[in-house]
Design a protein around this motif. Sequence first.
Motif, PDB file in Angstrom:
ATOM      1  N   ALA A   1       9.880   9.402  -8.278  1.00  0.00           N
ATOM      2  CA  ALA A   1      10.688   8.288  -8.792  1.00  0.00           C
ATOM      3  C   ALA A   1      11.481   7.644  -7.665  1.00  0.00           C
ATOM      4  CB  ALA A   1      11.626   8.788  -9.891  1.00  0.00           C
ATOM      5  N   ALA A   2      12.108   8.481  -6.826  1.00  0.00           N
ATOM      6  CA  ALA A   2      12.884   7.935  -5.709  1.00  0.00           C
ATOM      7  C   ALA A   2      11.965   7.274  -4.686  1.00  0.00           C
ATOM      8  CB  ALA A   2      13.697   9.049  -5.043  1.00  0.00           C
ATOM      9  N   GLY A   3      10.804   7.897  -4.444  1.00  0.00           N
ATOM     10  CA  GLY A   3       9.848   7.298  -3.507  1.00  0.00           C
ATOM     11  C   GLY A   3       9.340   5.954  -3.988  1.00  0.00           C
ATOM     12  N   THR A   4       9.170   5.813  -5.298  1.00  0.00           N
ATOM     13  CA  THR A   4       8.730   4.523  -5.851  1.00  0.00           C
ATOM     14  C   THR A   4       9.797   3.461  -5.639  1.00  0.00           C
ATOM     15  OG1 THR A   4       7.362   5.629  -7.520  1.00  0.00           O
ATOM     16  CG2 THR A   4       7.993   3.335  -7.948  1.00  0.00           C
ATOM     17  N   ARG A   5      11.049   3.820  -5.917  1.00  0.00           N
ATOM     18  CA  ARG A   5      12.130   2.855  -5.696  1.00  0.00           C
ATOM     19  C   ARG A   5      12.250   2.508  -4.210  1.00  0.00           C
ATOM     20  NH1 ARG A   5      14.641   6.462  -9.349  1.00  0.00           N
ATOM     21  NH2 ARG A   5      15.857   7.394  -7.657  1.00  0.00           N
ATOM     22  N   GLN A   6      12.063   3.488  -3.356  1.00  0.00           N
ATOM     23  CA  GLN A   6      12.105   3.236  -1.913  1.00  0.00           C
ATOM     24  C   GLN A   6      10.996   2.286  -1.491  1.00  0.00           C
ATOM     25  OE1 GLN A   6      11.218   6.658   0.486  1.00  0.00           O
ATOM     26  NE2 GLN A   6      12.062   5.771   2.361  1.00  0.00           N
ATOM     27  N   ALA A   7       9.798   2.495  -2.017  1.00  0.00           N
ATOM     28  CA  ALA A   7       8.665   1.630  -1.659  1.00  0.00           C
ATOM     29  C   ALA A   7       8.873   0.211  -2.172  1.00  0.00           C
ATOM     30  CB  ALA A   7       7.367   2.213  -2.212  1.00  0.00           C
TER      31      ALA A   7
ATOM     32  N   GLU B   1       0.828  -1.205   0.000  1.00  0.00           N
ATOM     33  CA  GLU B   1       0.000   0.000   0.000  1.00  0.00           C
ATOM     34  C   GLU B   1       0.863   1.257   0.000  1.00  0.00           C
ATOM     35  OE1 GLU B   1      -3.160   0.114  -0.492  1.00  0.00           O
ATOM     36  OE2 GLU B   1      -3.299  -2.071  -0.538  1.00  0.00           O
ATOM     37  N   GLY B   2       2.028   1.194   0.618  1.00  0.00           N
ATOM     38  CA  GLY B   2       2.947   2.329   0.577  1.00  0.00           C
ATOM     39  C   GLY B   2       3.379   2.652  -0.842  1.00  0.00           C
ATOM     40  N   LEU B   3       3.614   1.631  -1.664  1.00  0.00           N
ATOM     41  CA  LEU B   3       3.963   1.851  -3.064  1.00  0.00           C
ATOM     42  C   LEU B   3       2.819   2.521  -3.806  1.00  0.00           C
ATOM     43  CD1 LEU B   3       5.748   1.436  -5.559  1.00  0.00           C
ATOM     44  CD2 LEU B   3       4.771  -0.871  -5.767  1.00  0.00           C
ATOM     45  N   GLU B   4       1.607   2.074  -3.563  1.00  0.00           N
ATOM     46  CA  GLU B   4       0.443   2.670  -4.227  1.00  0.00           C
ATOM     47  C   GLU B   4       0.289   4.140  -3.841  1.00  0.00           C
ATOM     48  OE1 GLU B   4      -2.695   2.784  -6.840  1.00  0.00           O
ATOM     49  OE2 GLU B   4      -1.175   1.222  -6.532  1.00  0.00           O
ATOM     50  N   GLN B   5       0.579   4.468  -2.610  1.00  0.00           N
ATOM     51  CA  GLN B   5       0.465   5.861  -2.160  1.00  0.00           C
ATOM     52  C   GLN B   5       1.505   6.745  -2.819  1.00  0.00           C
ATOM     53  OE1 GLN B   5       0.603   5.714   2.122  1.00  0.00           O
ATOM     54  NE2 GLN B   5      -1.077   4.224   2.219  1.00  0.00           N
TER      55      GLN B   5
END
Length: 424
Positions: A110-116, A53-57
């Motif tokens: 982009a960085a948040g997606t890789r982090q998730a 769910e973090g990735l979706e957010q």
Amino acid sequence: MRLKLKALTGCAIAALLTGGAASAETLGEAISAAIDTNPQLEAQRVQSEIAREGLEQVRAQGRTTVNLNGQAGYEYTDTNLPLVTSTGDRPLASATVQAVKPIYTGGRIAAGTRQALAGIDAAEAQFEAAEQDLILQVITAYMDVRRDRETVAIRQNNVEVAGEQVRAADDRFEVGVVTRTDVSLSTARFEGARAALAGAEAALETSTANYTFLTGLMPADLPEPPPVPPLPASLEEATQLGLNANPDMVAARHAERAASEAIEVAKAAGRPTVSIVGNASVQETFGDNSRRDTSVSALAQGRIPLMTGGLVKSQTRQARLQRDSARRQIDTLDRSIRAQVAAAWFGYEATLRAIEASKRQVDAAEIAYDGAKEELAVGVRTTLDVLDQEQQLFEARLALVQSERDAYVAAHNLLRATGQLTRP
């Protein structure tokens, strides 16, 4: 390498098979029951869902958002301007629709997606680690129950034999063959056997309770477990496998990836952002001079942070420190896994040698015990000699039971340390 466990005596086999119509409960069934019902494992599974769910957010932050705002009420207007008649109280209502599409976010999304994504990988590895830990716990509990049942059977046999020794000593004493001391020695050994049996029964109750706690089942007949899966051919191979495949290490590496991406997320907060913003609004004024005003606009909106009071720099430094901490955790796990693999490797080898030695000890003790009984009958040996040989025989059998249990558990400890432990 393969290892098979077997019952040692007819008494032990009989004890394991007692239970009437109760069905056999295999090790695989016990593990499946534990995995299906264990609340801690279910909690770790939920953590994996939370990470998804973090990735979706994060992805949602790069998508178009649309908001509808509305208001209604009364407005009072009073002016001294000439030729203005729209004064006094009048009701009005307005509505605005705004759509915002982020175009450039400074690399934050982009960085948040890789982090998730790294967080999801870490959560899944942690789930695998929790599952392997549970499997190892069930295997240990399964073998503990089998060991303690065999121990109780051996102790019961010891009590029966010691009781026979007491009766035999009484008979010999009545005919003047032995002294009161011989009778006392036999009685003392008999009471000691009863005390040891009580301790073995208590240990069985404890291992049974632990088995039930892990699986939710009362142990029925527990048949011989499957052979040990193939193990690494050398300590070096096992160590390398553990460093690469141990789920704790895998989770730590993914956590370090996530921490590295968090640095880029923090930096992005200080970079410019660009969005496309569309607005459509309508305002309705009621009364004697009713009118409707509408407007539509589309524009590019840019934002450049000039001063943040040091917030972005502090968040970036914090993210770097968290990444450094994650790297130190990897270093710690590296040492820990090397130690775990080495301990499991040498522990397994030691238990295999102990099994072979215990088997030879049992064979020798059986011969010595039979010989002591025959020699006692012809007056060459004393009662104490026979009792000592009997005790050595029982202790040798118990040592063999313990060694076989230890070898099976040590092999699976090695599999857990190398990340290869799966359902049998």
